[in-house]
Structure formats: structure tokens, C-alpha cells
Design a protein around this motif. Structure first.
Motif: not given
Length: 195
Positions: A55-60
């Protein structure tokens, strides 16, 4: 050729305000330099808020797309780092809202299982000594209500002011203060055994 290592290295030395100004004018190499410079900070912020590497990668990625589209609205180019972190915080909160119907967030990507020491391990004192303060804090943060956790992470990990947090979460600074106060009380209580 803007993608060459020499140009990239030179851009990595350029101050934020100049890079942001050039990127706002459509310079993709300048924007890429900002993304390289602050991507790790953004990823760490998103990871703390979402509790998930994926999710962090998607958010970034979402935050960087939004930043590219809205860079011309940045009033203070030298403050691009804080602006990018606020965008990341907002996108992280959007991600959490989308996931709200799913199981409660866990501190790690562990398939939703509780993080507990395996059976047969040494007693509580030995476990407490072996378990780092970071792990204990992750568990305590996971037990906070979502609104308090968001405020705490934005304040303590991202260094945002009450006003910035209020803007990110679309609440009043007084609400931020209240949520942070409740979060701190809960964390002190939860962390009491780890001192």
C-alpha cells in the motif's frame, strides 16, 4: 540527454526551490530529482500510516502523480518536502478509508495475524528484553483508534505542525490537539510495561 547519470548527479545537488520551480514549468528531470530525494521519506510515511509495504508503494505513486499535476499550486517551492509528505499523508488516509471494510490494521504485513511471541519462548521479562522498543511501539500504535494513530504518526514521524495535520486530515487544529493528547495518554499506558 536528461536521463544520463551526469545530469542526474548534477540535479541531485540543486536546491529544492529551484527543482520545484523547474518541475512546475514541466521539467521532468527536475521532478524526478525531487522524487529520488524525497521518495524514501514519502514511502516511510506511507508505510507507517498504512502498515503495508504494498500500500505504501501505491500511495507514493498516487502522491507523486498528484504532485506532478498540482506542482504549480505550491506557494513556497522551498517547502516542497513538507508538501510532498502532506500529499503522502492524505493519500495514505484515502487508502485507509478504502480499506476500512477490511480487517483491523496490524502493525506488520503479517496476513492480519496478531504479532505475538511464539509459544515456548522465554517468560515476559526475557521477551521484553529481547523485543525492541520499536516493536513495542508498533503494537501500541496498532491498538490506537485510527484517527489518533494518523495524528500521532503525522506529528511524531513526519514532524508536521498541528495546522498541517489539520489540513491533511481536514479537521480543526483543536481536534488534532485532542487526538494527539488522547494518543499520547494511551501510548504511555500501553508502553508502561516496556520501561
Amino acid at each position: 540527454m536528461t536521463g544520463s547519470p551526469l545530469v542526474r548527479d548534477q540535479l541531485d545537488l540543486v536546491p529544492d526551490a529551484i527543482l520545484a520551480g523547474r518541475a512546475a514549468d514541466g521539467d521532468t528531470a527536475a521532478f524526478e530529482a525531487l522524487a529520488r530525494r524525497y521518495g524514501p521519506h514519502m514511502r516511510a510515511c506511507a508505510r507507517r500510516l498504512t502498515g503495508s509495504h504494498a500500500d505504501a508503494d501505491d500511495v507514493v505513486q498516487e502522491a507523486l502523480v498528484q504532485a506532478w499535476k498540482q506542482l504549480d499550486s505550491l506557494r513556497e517551492p522551498a517547502a516542497v518536502k513538507g508538501w510532498l509528505l502532506r500529499l503522502t499523508g492524505s493519500r495514505s488516509i484515502d487508502c485507509l478509508r478504502r480499506r476500512r471494510n477490511h480487517a483491523t490494521l496490524s502493525a506488520d504485513d503479517d496476513g492480519g495475524q496478531a504479532v505475538e511471541p511464539p509459544a515456548g519462548e522465554p517468560g515476559p521479562e526475557s521477551s521484553a528484553m529481547a523485543t525492541s522498543g520499536t516493536e513495542a511501539l508498533k503494537l501500541a500504535l496498532a491498538r490506537l483508534p485510527e484517527e489518533q494513530r494518523r495524528c500521532w504518526v503525522l506529528k511524531e514521524f513526519n514532524g508536521q505542525t498541528y495546522e498541517q495535520i489539520a489540513q491533511t486530515l481536514n479537521i480543526s487544529p483543536a481536534s488534532v490537539r485532542g487526538r494527539l493528547a488522547r494518543a499520547r495518554v494511551a501510548l504511555v499506558r500501553d508502553m508502561e510495561g516496556w520501561r
